[in-house]
Design a protein around this motif. Structure first.
Motif, short mmCIF file in Angstrom:
data_model
loop_
_atom_site.label_atom_id
_atom_site.label_comp_id
_atom_site.label_asym_id
_atom_site.label_seq_id
_atom_site.Cartn_x
_atom_site.Cartn_y
_atom_site.Cartn_z
N LEU A 47 -6.79 12.38 -0.62
CA LEU A 47 -5.66 11.50 -0.85
C LEU A 47 -6.10 10.38 -1.78
N ARG A 48 -5.14 9.86 -2.51
CA ARG A 48 -5.41 8.69 -3.35
C ARG A 48 -4.45 7.58 -2.95
N LEU A 49 -5.00 6.53 -2.42
CA LEU A 49 -4.21 5.39 -2.00
C LEU A 49 -4.10 4.38 -3.13
N SER A 50 -2.99 3.67 -3.13
CA SER A 50 -2.76 2.62 -4.10
C SER A 50 -2.33 1.35 -3.40
N CYS A 51 -2.66 0.24 -4.01
CA CYS A 51 -2.26 -1.06 -3.50
C CYS A 51 -1.81 -1.90 -4.68
N ALA A 52 -0.53 -2.18 -4.71
CA ALA A 52 0.02 -3.01 -5.77
C ALA A 52 0.11 -4.45 -5.29
N ALA A 53 -0.33 -5.35 -6.12
CA ALA A 53 -0.36 -6.76 -5.73
C ALA A 53 0.55 -7.60 -6.61
N SER A 54 1.13 -8.61 -6.00
CA SER A 54 1.86 -9.63 -6.75
C SER A 54 1.44 -10.99 -6.22
N GLY A 55 1.53 -11.98 -7.07
CA GLY A 55 1.15 -13.32 -6.67
C GLY A 55 -0.34 -13.60 -6.76
N VAL A 56 -1.07 -12.63 -7.24
CA VAL A 56 -2.51 -12.78 -7.39
C VAL A 56 -2.99 -11.83 -8.46
N THR A 57 -4.01 -12.23 -9.19
CA THR A 57 -4.62 -11.36 -10.20
C THR A 57 -5.85 -10.72 -9.58
N LEU A 58 -5.75 -9.46 -9.26
CA LEU A 58 -6.80 -8.79 -8.51
C LEU A 58 -8.15 -8.82 -9.22
N SER A 59 -8.15 -8.80 -10.52
CA SER A 59 -9.41 -8.74 -11.25
C SER A 59 -10.28 -9.98 -11.04
N LEU A 60 -9.69 -11.04 -10.52
CA LEU A 60 -10.44 -12.28 -10.32
C LEU A 60 -11.11 -12.34 -8.95
N TYR A 61 -10.86 -11.35 -8.12
CA TYR A 61 -11.32 -11.41 -6.74
C TYR A 61 -12.10 -10.16 -6.34
N ALA A 62 -12.92 -10.34 -5.33
CA ALA A 62 -13.49 -9.18 -4.65
C ALA A 62 -12.42 -8.64 -3.72
N ILE A 63 -12.12 -7.38 -3.83
CA ILE A 63 -11.05 -6.76 -3.07
C ILE A 63 -11.62 -5.64 -2.20
N GLN B 179 1.94 -3.82 4.84
CA GLN B 179 2.32 -2.94 5.94
C GLN B 179 1.34 -1.80 6.13
N GLY B 180 0.48 -1.61 5.13
CA GLY B 180 -0.48 -0.52 5.22
C GLY B 180 0.15 0.82 4.90
N THR B 181 -0.68 1.82 4.82
CA THR B 181 -0.21 3.18 4.59
C THR B 181 -0.93 4.10 5.57
N GLN B 182 -0.15 4.92 6.24
CA GLN B 182 -0.69 5.80 7.30
C GLN B 182 -1.36 7.02 6.69
N VAL B 183 -2.56 7.27 7.14
CA VAL B 183 -3.29 8.48 6.78
C VAL B 183 -3.56 9.26 8.05
N GLU C 39 0.83 -1.19 0.00
CA GLU C 39 0.00 0.00 0.00
C GLU C 39 0.87 1.25 0.00
N SER C 40 0.37 2.30 -0.62
CA SER C 40 1.09 3.57 -0.66
C SER C 40 0.10 4.70 -0.86
N GLY C 41 0.61 5.92 -0.73
CA GLY C 41 -0.22 7.09 -1.00
C GLY C 41 -0.73 7.81 0.22
N GLY C 42 -0.48 7.27 1.39
CA GLY C 42 -0.92 7.94 2.59
C GLY C 42 -0.10 9.18 2.88
N GLY C 43 -0.48 9.87 3.94
CA GLY C 43 0.24 11.06 4.32
C GLY C 43 -0.56 11.89 5.29
N LEU C 44 -0.08 13.10 5.49
CA LEU C 44 -0.73 14.05 6.38
C LEU C 44 -1.53 15.03 5.53
N VAL C 45 -2.78 15.19 5.86
CA VAL C 45 -3.65 16.09 5.10
C VAL C 45 -4.58 16.80 6.07
#
Length: 114
Positions: free
Chosen positions: A18-34, A106-110, A6-12
């Motif tokens: 804010l726009r958060l992003s979550c990059a995945a590996s080892g899984v195809t996200l389009s096949l799952y409910a996320i 690890q999450g992203t802090q907002v 996860e990324s994109g967090g911060g102090l606001v």
């Protein structure tokens, strides 16, 4: 093995975005409910937004109309656009399957200041 970053967090300031992003590996996200989850200080992790494999989005009432979950299938990434943020939305934000079965990142802090 599924890895989520996860990324994109911060102090606001309250009312900001804010726009958060979550990059995945080892899984195809389009096949799952996320989903995106939030863990406020001293609280349990809670699901705040989810997106089905078919593109149906659901939100907890407190974020409806302000948050938007989306998925970029080409980049195997999920996003959370957060507008009109409130101080009580401070916390660590995570993505995972809606069932929560993948290893947590690890999450992203907002932090939203008043």
């Amino acid at each position: 093995q599924v890895q989520l970053v996860e990324s994109g967090g911060g102090l606001v300031q309250a009312g900001g975005s804010l726009r958060l992003s979550c990059a995945a590996s080892g899984v195809t996200l389009s096949l799952y409910a996320i989903a995106w989850y939030r863990q406020a200080p001293g609280e349990q992790r809670e699901l705040i937004a989810s997106l089905s494999s078919g593109g149906y989005a659901r939100y907890v009432d407190s974020v409806k109309g302000r948050f938007t979950i989306s998925r970029d299938n080409h980049k195997n990434t999920v996003h959370l656009q957060m507008n009109s943020l409130k101080p009580e939305e401070t916390g660590v934000y995570y993505c995972n399957a809606r069932s929560g079965v993948w290893t947590w990142g690890q999450g992203t802090q907002v932090t939203v200041s008043s």
